[in-house]
Design a protein around this motif. Structure first.
Motif, PDB file in Angstrom:
ATOM      1  N   THR A 232       0.872  -1.283  -0.074  1.00  0.00           N
ATOM      2  CA  THR A 232      -0.092   0.005  -0.164  1.00  0.00           C
ATOM      3  C   THR A 232       0.852   1.263  -0.081  1.00  0.00           C
ATOM      4  OG1 THR A 232      -0.057  -0.245   2.449  1.00  0.00           O
ATOM      5  CG2 THR A 232      -2.088  -1.016   1.077  1.00  0.00           C
ATOM      6  N   GLY A 233       2.134   1.186   0.283  1.00  0.00           N
ATOM      7  CA  GLY A 233       3.167   2.182  -0.195  1.00  0.00           C
ATOM      8  C   GLY A 233       2.822   3.580   0.391  1.00  0.00           C
ATOM      9  N   GLY A 234       2.149   3.636   1.652  1.00  0.00           N
ATOM     10  CA  GLY A 234       2.101   4.854   2.250  1.00  0.00           C
ATOM     11  C   GLY A 234       0.554   5.113   2.197  1.00  0.00           C
TER      12      GLY A 234
ATOM     13  N   SER B   6       4.767   5.829  10.504  1.00  0.00           N
ATOM     14  CA  SER B   6       4.654   4.407   9.882  1.00  0.00           C
ATOM     15  C   SER B   6       5.994   4.227   9.115  1.00  0.00           C
ATOM     16  CB  SER B   6       3.765   4.556   8.851  1.00  0.00           C
ATOM     17  OG  SER B   6       3.889   3.487   7.822  1.00  0.00           O
ATOM     18  N   ALA B   7       6.393   2.754   9.214  1.00  0.00           N
ATOM     19  CA  ALA B   7       7.347   2.581   8.029  1.00  0.00           C
ATOM     20  C   ALA B   7       6.727   1.917   6.684  1.00  0.00           C
ATOM     21  CB  ALA B   7       8.306   1.493   8.800  1.00  0.00           C
ATOM     22  N   VAL B   8       7.057   2.778   5.843  1.00  0.00           N
ATOM     23  CA  VAL B   8       6.956   2.258   4.341  1.00  0.00           C
ATOM     24  C   VAL B   8       8.081   1.658   3.798  1.00  0.00           C
ATOM     25  CG1 VAL B   8       6.223   2.840   1.990  1.00  0.00           C
ATOM     26  CG2 VAL B   8       5.444   4.295   4.036  1.00  0.00           C
ATOM     27  N   ALA B   9       7.881   0.090   4.020  1.00  0.00           N
ATOM     28  CA  ALA B   9       9.241  -0.703   3.821  1.00  0.00           C
ATOM     29  C   ALA B   9       8.551  -1.352   2.633  1.00  0.00           C
ATOM     30  CB  ALA B   9       9.246  -1.575   4.945  1.00  0.00           C
ATOM     31  N   TYR B  10       8.795  -0.674   1.276  1.00  0.00           N
ATOM     32  CA  TYR B  10       8.516  -1.113  -0.013  1.00  0.00           C
ATOM     33  C   TYR B  10       9.477  -2.442  -0.196  1.00  0.00           C
ATOM     34  CZ  TYR B  10       5.722  -0.412  -4.000  1.00  0.00           C
ATOM     35  OH  TYR B  10       4.681  -0.400  -5.189  1.00  0.00           O
ATOM     36  N   GLY B  11      10.890  -2.379   0.052  1.00  0.00           N
ATOM     37  CA  GLY B  11      11.394  -3.174  -0.504  1.00  0.00           C
ATOM     38  C   GLY B  11      12.051  -3.993   0.793  1.00  0.00           C
TER      39      GLY B  11
ATOM     40  N   LEU C 239      14.459  -2.834   4.013  1.00  0.00           N
ATOM     41  CA  LEU C 239      13.775  -1.885   4.881  1.00  0.00           C
ATOM     42  C   LEU C 239      12.735  -2.615   5.845  1.00  0.00           C
ATOM     43  CD1 LEU C 239      12.879   1.619   3.457  1.00  0.00           C
ATOM     44  CD2 LEU C 239      15.173   0.730   4.730  1.00  0.00           C
TER      45      LEU C 239
ATOM     46  N   LEU D 266      14.320  -1.515   9.436  1.00  0.00           N
ATOM     47  CA  LEU D 266      13.312  -0.753  10.033  1.00  0.00           C
ATOM     48  C   LEU D 266      12.342  -1.441  11.044  1.00  0.00           C
ATOM     49  CD1 LEU D 266      12.144   2.082   7.664  1.00  0.00           C
ATOM     50  CD2 LEU D 266      13.736   2.159   9.439  1.00  0.00           C
TER      51      LEU D 266
ATOM     52  N   GLY E 268      -0.372  -5.422  -7.706  1.00  0.00           N
ATOM     53  CA  GLY E 268      -0.391  -5.548  -9.492  1.00  0.00           C
ATOM     54  C   GLY E 268       0.207  -4.418 -10.025  1.00  0.00           C
TER      55      GLY E 268
END
Lengths: 336, 336
Positions: A201-203, A222-227, A230, A234, A277
């Motif tokens: 959801t990236g943020g 929040s931590a946006v840990a996309y990879g 992180l 994090l 997706g």
């Protein structure tokens, strides 16, 4: 029928509307000529202030007719209609019928499913008008009962209320105007602070929580840990979990939620990891699959949620599902 | 004029449209009766598939007239119109004039300001139609030149292109369809990874970056440090900076950006800290004030940006300003 309103007089040219001055003044921005032009109003108009843009609305009420001029974008036009035009019309053209209104909000259910479930109630309630609206996160049911007396209208409405509440058990939202503000109120009632951890959801989860003014009273961050790097650094997700179950797994969602709660010093934490997706789906985990983690004092869980739609729709629905799950955990209203 | 199309035949009732089956099938969700009903189509209609929802569109083209039935929400209707109805109308009602089209995208400028700046170009270009559209982040100018020959249309368009590019220097976006995807392409060209740190935008910066499918190739993640404690623990902002300048300051924005770049292992980082409102403004820092930080290898800077509007509008505009600033830094196109 009454005669039509007289032709509007030619435009007057005030140097600049007060609203536009307020909008640009304190920021010391230059006002483009285009915005000055938007501030022109017709003589005799009631000026409707536009808190969301620079072009004001205008309203003429004359001899039983109403003429409203509302500026362009829907996001500016709609609030002006609801806040200024509709009350003026109601006042001017009030009927002798007494009307009582109620608004119900439902979470964790789609508009179509709510419609299907409510149909028997809607059919059985004569003299009551219904409108079902889907917003992001909640479905709204507006009920409007009309009768010759206020008491008659109120009684019809109470009957509807009882039927709706029985029928929609498990989906009633009893706080706030939005799912986000309802959750904020439920957190405030407990004096709790929330943290979040998101991947697919990236943020968006954090963005929706902070759509609520004053969210800092109950939301830490929040931590946006996309990879995956992180997720580990994090949030403390273990390399073993990522290797064994993958980032899109209940185990990862649990570790993300627990990591956010403990590391950020929160009372509760939500996490989301999934596949938004358009690519990246597999047979076992198709596009739309997400795991939502929930960490509360002494208990961390995760559940799987599959949402249909586009990348955007999947992300919105997944966030709504996460917010609703926490709201229900926090409220545990009898029968809900 | 040609006779009107014959009355549409009665509805046919296929068990379920292929699109709806595709939508619900792989997820093994139950299809609500309401969605089944939405799948009904009229006999003789060309069915327009709806990738974003469950109700398909329908198109009749008969004896020089067209009738399109498109389902409810704008987000489903508009793509069907653009992707299916418009091409069918173009094909059916093509004119003998040759048309050439161009699309320009501008960043770092409001629609009103772009309109004002472009007006001389638009006035000087006879035979060319223009549409100016404001999206989130970029303003689009669509130009459509018509002439008796393709070459004539092309020449008119080239003249427009030269004028527009001269006039809009410093605001031309030459990648992507959105500001976010343009930035992603510019990062990919350098092989760079981006990190982010946000306070008042609360996740919106990251959300918009990850609106782009495949953003994981160039985006690592973000710290949404809504409270000051997370600004210190996640990003390493110093207590001295917070005490001396406050969280809404250029110094804090620089430390947030540097912290995100260094701690998350990124090549570049963006940060945002500000006052989205509706409360919290002061005379020196009114609602709408934000500091945007930018950390690149060997250089970390910050600038102040003041945006008008609601909380939502301020947050969107601040994010757009941050994205545009980094895009310009990365591209440095001659004359841009």
């Amino acid at each position: 029928p009454p005669p039509p309103p007289s032709a509007p007089p030619p435009p007057s040219r005030p140097p600049l509307s007060a609203a536009t001055r307020r909008r640009f003044g304190p920021l010391r921005l230059r006002v483009p000529a285009e915005n000055r032009r938007q501030a022109f109003v017709l003589r005799g108009a009631r000026v409707l202030s536009n808190a969301r843009g620079s072009a004001p609305g205008q309203l003429f009420l004359e001899r039983g007719r109403a003429l409203a001029l509302l500026p362009g974008p829907f996001s500016e036009m709609a609030p002006m209609f609801l806040e200024a035009v509709l009350p003026a019309l109601r006042k001017r053209f009030a009927s002798r019928l007494r009307v009582r209104r109620a608004l119900f909000r439902f979470g964790g259910i789609s508009e179509s499913a709510a419609d299907e479930r409510l149909r028997p109630v809607l059919r059985a309630s004569r003299g009551v008008e219904f409108t079902l609206l889907a917003g992001p996160g909640l479905v709204e049911l507006h009920a409007s009962a009309s009768a010759a007396t206020a008491r008659g209208a109120q009684e019809a409405l109470e009957l509807v209320r009882a039927r709706v509440e029985r029928r929609m058990r498990g989906h009633l939202c009893r706080h706030g105007e939005t799912l986000e503000s309802a959750l904020g109120e439920a957190l405030l009632q407990r004096g709790w602070r929330l943290a979040a951890a998101e991947s697919c959801t990236g943020g968006l989860l954090s963005k929706r929580l902070t759509d609520v003014p004053g969210a800092s009273r109950w939301f830490l961050g929040s931590a946006v840990a996309y990879g995956n790097a992180l997720k580990r650094s994090l949030l403390g997700v273990s390399g073993r979990t990522l290797a064994r179950f993958g980032a899109v797994s209940a185990a990862c969602a649990r570790e993300m939620a627990r990591g956010a709660r403990e590391r950020f010093g929160a009372d509760a934490a939500l996490s989301i990891t999934g596949i938004a997706g358009p690519t990246g789906g597999t047979k076992a985990k198709p596009v739309g699959t997400a795991f939502i983690g929930l960490s509360l004092p002494g208990r961390t869980t995760a559940f799987r949620r599959v949402s249909p739609g586009t990348r955007e729709g999947i992300r919105e629905r997944t966030v709504s599902a996460a917010l609703w799950r926490l709201y229900r955990e926090l409220t545990r209203i009898p029968g809900n």
